[in-house]
Design a protein around this motif. Structure first.
Motif, PDB file in Angstrom:
ATOM      1  N   ALA A  35     -40.757   4.682  58.231  1.00 14.05           N
ATOM      2  CA  ALA A  35     -39.797   5.555  58.905  1.00 14.05           C
ATOM      3  C   ALA A  35     -39.606   6.857  58.129  1.00 14.05           C
ATOM      4  O   ALA A  35     -39.544   7.945  58.719  1.00 14.05           O
ATOM      5  N   GLU A  36     -39.534   6.760  56.802  1.00 17.18           N
ATOM      6  CA  GLU A  36     -39.380   7.964  55.982  1.00 17.18           C
ATOM      7  C   GLU A  36     -40.615   8.850  56.080  1.00 17.18           C
ATOM      8  O   GLU A  36     -40.507  10.076  56.129  1.00 17.18           O
ATOM      9  N   ALA A  45     -42.733   2.584  47.083  1.00 19.04           N
ATOM     10  CA  ALA A  45     -41.826   3.223  48.031  1.00 19.04           C
ATOM     11  C   ALA A  45     -41.853   4.736  47.881  1.00 19.04           C
ATOM     12  O   ALA A  45     -41.793   5.469  48.866  1.00 19.04           O
ATOM     13  N   LEU A  61     -40.993  -1.114  56.534  1.00 19.02           N
ATOM     14  CA  LEU A  61     -40.498  -0.378  57.699  1.00 19.02           C
ATOM     15  C   LEU A  61     -39.754   0.885  57.280  1.00 19.02           C
ATOM     16  O   LEU A  61     -39.895   1.941  57.901  1.00 19.02           O
ATOM     17  N   GLN A  62     -38.972   0.781  56.220  1.00 17.86           N
ATOM     18  CA  GLN A  62     -38.231   1.938  55.718  1.00 17.86           C
ATOM     19  C   GLN A  62     -39.197   3.018  55.230  1.00 17.86           C
ATOM     20  O   GLN A  62     -39.007   4.199  55.505  1.00 17.86           O
ATOM     21  N   ALA A  71     -38.744  -5.196  55.455  1.00 22.10           N
ATOM     22  CA  ALA A  71     -37.775  -4.122  55.683  1.00 22.10           C
ATOM     23  C   ALA A  71     -38.135  -2.900  54.839  1.00 22.10           C
ATOM     24  O   ALA A  71     -37.998  -1.762  55.293  1.00 22.10           O
ATOM     25  N   LEU A  72     -38.608  -3.139  53.626  1.00 28.26           N
ATOM     26  CA  LEU A  72     -39.019  -2.037  52.755  1.00 28.26           C
ATOM     27  C   LEU A  72     -40.203  -1.288  53.361  1.00 28.26           C
ATOM     28  O   LEU A  72     -40.226  -0.055  53.382  1.00 28.26           O
TER      29      LEU A  72
END
Length: 155
Positions: A108-109, A38, A104-105, A101-102
């Motif tokens: 997006a970041e 991440a 996608l996050q 979801a991770l």
């Protein structure tokens, strides 16, 4: 899948090439074990609270990732085996996360960061252009002042 954060300290005397190779190896382990990186944040050289291996400074790195317990075990095993790693610590951030979801996050970041970088670059370019115009007008004003004869007072 769980969310983890690992902070590790490397030898500050390592050359950048060696350090980057080391980082790539850890990222590779993360991918091999099915983890999702991440965030990889290189904090740089900092003073340690106490000497570790007779070194007063260390190079700090923070990794945030999603993965399983086996991933953490494998990363920490590699940290223990590598003499270039002075210390490490892994903490559990979230017990249950959705991998999709991770992803996608993270996307997006990354998009938000690229937009912010583009906006900053545009603002910097506008500022440089404005400074250049101001410098040009200042030079023109100085030239006009130099060419204008001063009023001489006659006594």
């Amino acid at each position: 899948m769980r969310m983890y954060e690992t902070i590790f300290i490397t030898d500050p005397d390592l050359q950048d090439e060696v350090r980057n190779t080391l980082f790539d190896r850890f990222k590779g382990i993360l991918e091999q074990e099915g983890g999702i990186l991440a965030n990889f944040d290189d904090w740089g050289n900092k003073k340690l609270a106490y000497e570790i291996a007779k070194k007063p400074r260390g190079h700090y790195v923070c990794m945030t990732y999603g993965g399983t317990g086996t991933l953490v075990t494998e990363l920490e095993r590699n940290f223990r085996l590598d003499d270039k790693i002075l210390k490490y610590m892994t903490i559990l951030l979230e017990k249950d996360i959705d991998p999709e979801a991770l992803k996608l996050q993270i996307d997006a970041e990354a998009a938000a960061k690229s937009e912010a970088d583009a906006a900053k670059a545009e603002a910097d370019a506008a500022r440089v252009e404005a400074e250049a115009k101001k410098a040009e007008t200042d030079e023109t004003d100085e030239t006009v002042d130099a060419e204008t004869p001063e009023n001489e007072e006659e006594n």
